[in-house]
Every structure is written in C-alpha cells, then in structure tokens.
Scaffold this motif. Structure first.
Motif, PDB file in Angstrom:
ATOM      1  N   THR A   1      36.940  14.730  94.853  1.00  9.90           N
ATOM      2  CA  THR A   1      37.962  13.693  95.027  1.00  9.90           C
ATOM      3  C   THR A   1      37.598  12.771  96.188  1.00  9.90           C
ATOM      4  O   THR A   1      37.802  11.557  96.124  1.00  9.90           O
TER       5      THR A   1
ATOM      6  N   TYR B   1      35.078  10.420  94.916  1.00 12.30           N
ATOM      7  CA  TYR B   1      35.738   9.439  94.051  1.00 12.30           C
ATOM      8  C   TYR B   1      36.435   8.369  94.884  1.00 12.30           C
ATOM      9  O   TYR B   1      36.406   7.178  94.536  1.00 12.30           O
TER      10      TYR B   1
ATOM     11  N   SER C   1      35.506   4.432  94.801  1.00 17.00           N
ATOM     12  CA  SER C   1      36.560   3.481  94.444  1.00 17.00           C
ATOM     13  C   SER C   1      36.811   2.442  95.535  1.00 17.00           C
ATOM     14  O   SER C   1      37.060   1.274  95.237  1.00 17.00           O
TER      15      SER C   1
ATOM     16  N   LYS D   1      42.452  12.686  92.114  1.00 13.49           N
ATOM     17  CA  LYS D   1      41.913  11.402  91.658  1.00 13.49           C
ATOM     18  C   LYS D   1      43.028  10.487  91.151  1.00 13.49           C
ATOM     19  O   LYS D   1      42.977   9.266  91.323  1.00 13.49           O
TER      20      LYS D   1
ATOM     21  N   ASP E   1      43.906   6.608  92.186  1.00 14.64           N
ATOM     22  CA  ASP E   1      44.124   5.518  91.225  1.00 14.64           C
ATOM     23  C   ASP E   1      45.481   4.862  91.421  1.00 14.64           C
ATOM     24  O   ASP E   1      45.636   3.649  91.275  1.00 14.64           O
TER      25      ASP E   1
END
Length: 243
Positions: A170, A173, A177, A204, A208
């Motif tokens: 995570t 990620y 991102s 995650k 988002d």
C-alpha cells in the motif's frame, strides 16, 4: 561554516536548514540573521564583512541566488590582456560574482568559520568555481529524490508513530499514485492517518478515495479504464474522482 544544499527533495533539504537555524539560536533579522536572494546577492560580500553587532555569530541564508548556474566562458587571451593593462583591484571587480565570492570565502576561511554560518539553498547547482570552493572549505550536499524503498520506510515510520498500520504494498501504491516528493507524500499520508484513526489500517481504496494523484497516475488509470471499456470510470479519472 559554509554550506551548499540543493536538489529536488525539498522537504529533507528544508528540514536540514531548519535544524541549523534552531541550533544557531536567537536570530535578529538585519543584525545577526540575513536573507539573500537573486535581488540582493551583490550585497553578500558586504554582509559577510559587516559584524553582527552584539552577537558572536551571524547566520546568512542565500536562497535561489543564481550563483551556481553555468558561467559563460571567457577566453584566456582576453583576460590576460586585461590583467596586463589594469591594476589587480580593478580586475577583481570585473570578475564574475561567483568567482569574486569564491575568492573572498577562500581568503577569509578561518575568520568566517568563527563568525558566520552561511547556507546556500538552490534547486540545482553547477560545479562552478564557487561550488568547488565550498566543497573544499565547507559542506556540499545534494538532496536527490529518495528511492522507492526509502520512501516506503519513511512513510511507514510516520504512520506507525500515530499507531496506524500501513503495509509495504500500500505504501508503494501511495508513492506510485502521488509521486516521489516527500513533502507531497506527507501531506497525503496525514489525511489518511486522520481518516483511519488509531489502530486503523490504510488500504489502496483509502488512497484512491482521499489522495490527490499525480497527473501521470491519473493518465495511467484513465487509459487502463478506457482499455477495459469502462468509460464512466475513465471520465471520473479526468476529474480525479474515484479513479
């Protein structure tokens, strides 16, 4: 001491400068604390020469001065011709500012170490004569963007300090991102910490939902969704909502 700090990792760079300022102690602007930039950089030598009245040391922070950009090369023949025609003091005044400052720092190294803390802060720095002089008599450090493994380690330390959980995948990620700027990542992870609370685990999906993605990540999500013919999700990506 004389320092030159530069590089893209602004968060760590600024933290280093803050630590030096904190260790320096009391600062009175215009007396023992001077700020220099490209608009008043010509005054730097004068500021170095002026005593910090009532204080044993002076702190000078010179930011984005333009002193470390590439210099136009002057032919050795033309410079030699000038030096044979003019006095040394006049020639010194005609030298480029970075060279004049480098000469001054080198000539007064011992005295400056006792009376001044001089910090140059730049976005980038060419290895000109001033750079090389500071490298010899002071400290030069480039703050490059951290590697993925270093970013993951730092993010997990921050999150764990607030008793929130974050696994490696995570964290990676989040970097993919939101980019590799430590300051941007800290801004995003603060929102996630507050959202999950003590004992929570960042996922995650949370990234988002809450984080502002870098344009590269948005484009990737957009093309990925369009490739899957998920048009509605693709349009949501354009507005950075629910990618």
């Amino acid at each position: 001491m004389i320092y030159l700090y530069f590089g893209e990792e602004r968060y760590l760079l600024e933290n280093k400068v803050k630590k030096i300022k904190k260790d320096f102690g009391e600062q009175v602007k215009g007396i023992n604390y001077i700020q220099i930039d490209d608009t008043n950089v010509e005054e730097l030598i004068s500021d170095l020469e002026t005593p910090a009245f009532g204080f044993s040391k002076k702190l000078i922070i010179a930011k984005n001065t333009g002193l470390f950009k590439k210099e136009k090369k002057t032919s050795s023949k033309s410079r030699t011709a000038k030096e044979t025609k003019k006095k040394k003091t006049i020639v010194e005044e005609k030298l480029p500012l970075p060279e004049r400052i480098a000469n001054y720092l080198q000539a007064n190294e011992q005295e400056l170490n006792e009376t001044v803390e001089l910090i140059f802060v730049e976005e980038e720095a060419e290895k000109n004569i001033l750079y090389q002089t500071i490298e010899k008599i002071g400290e030069v450090k480039e703050f490059a963007l951290l590697k993925l493994s270093e970013l993951v380690t730092n993010l997990k330390k921050i999150v764990n300090a607030y008793q929130v959980n974050l696994d490696d995948n995570t964290a990676k990620y989040l970097v993919e991102s939101c980019g590799t700027s430590m300051q941007d990542l800290i801004n995003e992870v603060r929102k996630l910490i507050e959202y999950k609370g003590v004992g929570g685990t960042i996922t995650k999906e949370d990234v988002d939902k809450l984080c502002i993605k870098q344009i590269q990540a948005v484009i990737f999500d957009l093309t990925d969704n369009l490739g899957k013919k998920e048009t509605r999700k693709g349009f949501r990506c354009l507005s950075r909502i629910d990618c």
